[in-house]
Design an enzyme around this catalytic site. Structure first.
Site, PDB file in Angstrom:
ATOM      1  N   ASP A   1       2.202 -10.815  -2.719  1.00  0.00           N
ATOM      2  CA  ASP A   1       0.893 -10.208  -3.002  1.00  0.00           C
ATOM      3  C   ASP A   1       0.502 -10.581  -4.428  1.00  0.00           C
ATOM      4  O   ASP A   1       1.275 -11.250  -5.137  1.00  0.00           O
ATOM      5  CB  ASP A   1       0.941  -8.684  -2.819  1.00  0.00           C
TER       6      ASP A   1
ATOM      7  N   GLY B   1       1.494 -13.921  -6.271  1.00  0.00           N
ATOM      8  CA  GLY B   1       0.648 -15.096  -6.068  1.00  0.00           C
ATOM      9  C   GLY B   1      -0.674 -14.697  -5.437  1.00  0.00           C
ATOM     10  O   GLY B   1      -0.854 -13.555  -5.021  1.00  0.00           O
ATOM     11  N   ASP B   2      -1.595 -15.645  -5.379  1.00  0.00           N
ATOM     12  CA  ASP B   2      -2.911 -15.437  -4.776  1.00  0.00           C
ATOM     13  C   ASP B   2      -2.982 -16.356  -3.573  1.00  0.00           C
ATOM     14  O   ASP B   2      -2.869 -17.580  -3.713  1.00  0.00           O
ATOM     15  CB  ASP B   2      -3.997 -15.791  -5.802  1.00  0.00           C
ATOM     16  N   PHE B   3      -3.165 -15.789  -2.389  1.00  0.00           N
ATOM     17  CA  PHE B   3      -3.070 -16.660  -1.206  1.00  0.00           C
ATOM     18  C   PHE B   3      -4.240 -17.635  -1.075  1.00  0.00           C
ATOM     19  O   PHE B   3      -4.206 -18.490  -0.202  1.00  0.00           O
ATOM     20  CB  PHE B   3      -2.762 -15.910   0.089  1.00  0.00           C
TER      21      PHE B   3
ATOM     22  N   HIS C   1      -8.799 -10.011   8.837  1.00  0.00           N
ATOM     23  CA  HIS C   1     -10.114  -9.401   9.114  1.00  0.00           C
ATOM     24  C   HIS C   1     -10.951  -9.178   7.853  1.00  0.00           C
ATOM     25  O   HIS C   1     -12.152  -8.957   7.952  1.00  0.00           O
ATOM     26  CB  HIS C   1      -9.977  -8.114   9.945  1.00  0.00           C
TER      27      HIS C   1
END
Lengths: 337, 337
Positions: free
Chosen positions: B200, B226-228, B246
Site C-alpha cells: 500500500d 509503493g503506489d500501484f 471498483h
C-alpha cells in the site's frame, strides 16, 4: 466461526439508505411516469430523463434488482406495482409522500442523532422558521404537495376502512383533518347510504373541492372549515382521525379525543387510524420509526400503541374500544360512545 | 382492487432510510458498545448515552423491531450479531464502515439525483477539495478510520478467501492495497506455510504494522510501500486486490490487471474480490448500488460483473479465469497466468 451470526444483516440495514435513495431519485426523475408511456431501452431513457452516461445503467439495473423495474432484452418497463402507484398520470399515484421524503425527510433524518440527544425537531423549524404546519399551510403549492402526499400514503388504509368498518349502522361521518379528502371519498364511494363531511383548516377547501369533484360520490360530500384546536368538531355518527393524533403531544391528543367524544351521539364511534404500534412495541418497526419521524418533524408528536389509544379513549368516556388491523403497518382504533 | 399489487413494498423501500439511519445513529451513539458491558433498562441507557427523554424509548424499541436489539422485561441487550460485530471493544467490530456511512455517505447520497444527471462525485470533492484518496491519505486520523472501515466490511470475505482459495499449491502472496492488512492476516493465520506481503502507500505502513502485530502470523507478514500506479507490483505466487478495481475507471482497471500479470510467475493467480455484480445484472442489488456509491465517491470508478472482469483478465493474457462466490454480495474472480 461457523456457529456465529454473520454481519450481513447489519451491513444491509446500515447501507439500506442506498436502495431507498435510489428509489427516491427515480421518482424525482419521473422514471416510472416515463416508462408508463412506453417501455424503453437504456439510450432512449438516458435521453428522456437527462441522465449522464456514467451512472445510468447501474441506476436502472439496481432498480431491477430491487424489484422496482423489469428488464427484458435490454428494454426496461415498470413492474405491476410501480406502473400502478408511481405513474404521476394515474389517480393511484402514491409518489407524493416519497417526493416529500426525498427533498425534506432524507436530509432532515441526517440530524437524527441530534434529535435523539436534544428532543428537538430537525426540519425547517430548526433554522428558526415557523413550526411545520404553519409553514406548510402558508404556502399553497407546498400545502398541495403535502396533502397529496398524505393521500398517497393513506389510500390503502382508506380503502380498507371504507369496507371493514360496520357502516350499515350509520348515516353520517366526518373526517377530521381530511386534507384532499381521499378517506371521505373512499368511504362514500363504497357506502352509497352515507353522507360525509371533510373537516380541515379553511385554506384546504379548494384542494378538497378539486379532489372530491372527480368522485361519483361528490354530491354526498361537503367541506367544513375549522381549526380542531379552536371550537368543536362536526357532529356525525362516526368521526375519523387519520394520521392526526401522532402529530401532537399527549395533552393535545387527549384534548382531540375529548372533543370527538363531545361531538358524537350515544352509540357513535371515533375511528383513529395510523401506523399504530403493537402493544408489546416489538413488531411494527414502521410505526416505531414513524414516531421518530414525528420527533424529526414536530415539537411534541409521537406515535402510540393500540393500548395507549384505548386508554385515552376510556379516560375520555368511551364505553368500548377495539383495535383492528387495516393494511401493512396501519391499524384503526375504534372507540364507541 | 384485490388482484392489484399493493403499495407496501414501494413505501417500505422509499422510507427505508429511516431504519438505516436509526442503526447508523445507534452506532454513532455507541449503544451496542455500552450494552456489551452489560444489559440495561431504559432510564440507565438514556443517562449513559445522553439521550433526551422524548425519543429514547421509540429509538430503542425500533431497534428491537429491526432485529438489532433484544428486550426482555424492559431490559435491553445486544443480539448475538450486534454483540459480536458492533461492540467497539471487540476485534470483530465492523462498525467502522457504518460510522463512515453515517457521517460521510448518508449526506453525500442526498446528491444522487445530481450525480445521475452530471456524472460528478457528490463527496468532499464536490466543494473543490482534492480527490477522495488524496484527502483521506493526507489526514492520519481519517485514514485510520477509513482503513478500519474497509477491514470491517471485508472481514467475512477475507475469512472466506483464506479458506476457499487453493493455497496448498502456493508459498507466497501479496495483498495489493492492503490497508490494515486484515486479508493478509486472515490468509496467513489459516495457512501456516504461507508468507505474505501487504502492499500500500507508504503512509499506511504504521497502521498496517500496528494491526498485524496483534496476529500470531505477524512474523510471516511484511509491509511493502509503493503506489500501484507508479512502478511494478510485488512478485508473489498469488496477488490479491480487494475492493480496489471498483475505485477506478476502465483504463486504470486494465492497467492494474496488466501489472498483476507482469508480476506473477507462470501458473500464478490474481484474485480480484468485491461485490461482483452477477453477469445478468439483475440479482446483486448491493453490487449495483456499490457502483452508484463509486459514482458518488470517485471520478471514474464503477463496479462490474464477473464476466467483465474475466474479459479484462483474458485481454491481459491470463490463460484461465473463474468466479467463486464468497459471502453475502461478495465474490472473487480468479485469473490464472
Amino acid at each position: 466461526m461457523s456457529d456465529h451470526p454473520g454481519p450481513d444483516g447489519i451491513l444491509q440495514l446500515g447501507m439500506g439508505f442506498w436502495a431507498s435513495k435510489t428509489l427516491l431519485s427515480a421518482i424525482e426523475l419521473e422514471l416510472f411516469t416515463e416508462l408508463a408511456k412506453h417501455a424503453e431501452g437504456l439510450d432512449a431513457l438516458k435521453h428522456r430523463l437527462g441522465l449522464h452516461e456514467r451512472g445510468a445503467r447501474d441506476f436502472l439495473d439496481a432498480l431491477v434488482a430491487l424489484g422496482m423495474l423489469e428488464r427484458e432484452d435490454g428494454v426496461y418497463r415498470n413492474t405491476a406495482a410501480t406502473e400502478l402507484f408511481l405513474d404521476k398520470a394515474k389517480p393511484s399515484y402514491i409518489g407524493g409522500i416519497l417526493e416529500m421524503a426525498n427533498h425534506r425527510l432524507y436530509p432532515f433524518w441526517g440530524g437524527l442523532t441530534d434529535a435523539l440527544r436534544t428532543g428537538n425537531p430537525q426540519n425547517e423549524t430548526r433554522h428558526g422558521q415557523e413550526p411545520l404546519f404553519e409553514t406548510l399551510y402558508a404556502d399553497p403549492a407546498r400545502l398541495k404537495e403535502f396533502l397529496a402526499a398524505m393521500s398517497g400514503v393513506s389510500r390503502g388504509a382508506n380503502m380498507a376502512i371504507a369496507r371493514a368498518f360496520p357502516w350499515s349502522d350509520c348515516s353520517t361521518f366526518a373526517d377530521i383533518g381530511t386534507a384532499q379528502g381521499d378517506l371521505a371519498v373512499q368511504i362514500a364511494e363504497a357506502n352509497e347510504h352515507l353522507t360525509g363531511i371533510g373537516f380541515d383548516l379553511p385554506v384546504v377547501e379548494p384542494i378538497f373541492e378539486d379532489y372530491v369533484s372527480r368522485s361519483p360520490a361528490a354530491d354526498r360530500l361537503s367541506f367544513q372549515g375549522g381549526d380542531f384546536f379552536e371550537g368543536g368538531l362536526p357532529n356525525a355518527d362516526v368521526l375519523l382521525m387519520g394520521h392526526i393524533l401522532h402529530d401532537w403531544g399527549l395533552d393535545d391528543k387527549r384534548l382531540l379525543i375529548g372533543k370527538a367524544y363531545d361531538a358524537l351521539p350515544e352509540g357513535g364511534a371515533l375511528v383513529v387510524y395510523e401506523s399504530v404500534i403493537d402493544d408489546d412495541r416489538r413488531e411494527n418497526a414502521f410505526g416505531l420509526l414513524m414516531s421518530l419521524n414525528m420527533l424529526i418533524e414536530t415539537e411534541h408528536g409521537f406515535d402510540f400503541t393500540g393500548a395507549d389509544c384505548r386508554s385515552w379513549m376510556t379516560d375520555a368516556g368511551f364505553r368500548d374500544s377495539r383495535v383492528e388491523h387495516l393494511v401493512g403497518p396501519d391499524s384503526m382504533v375504534i372507540g364507541v360512545k
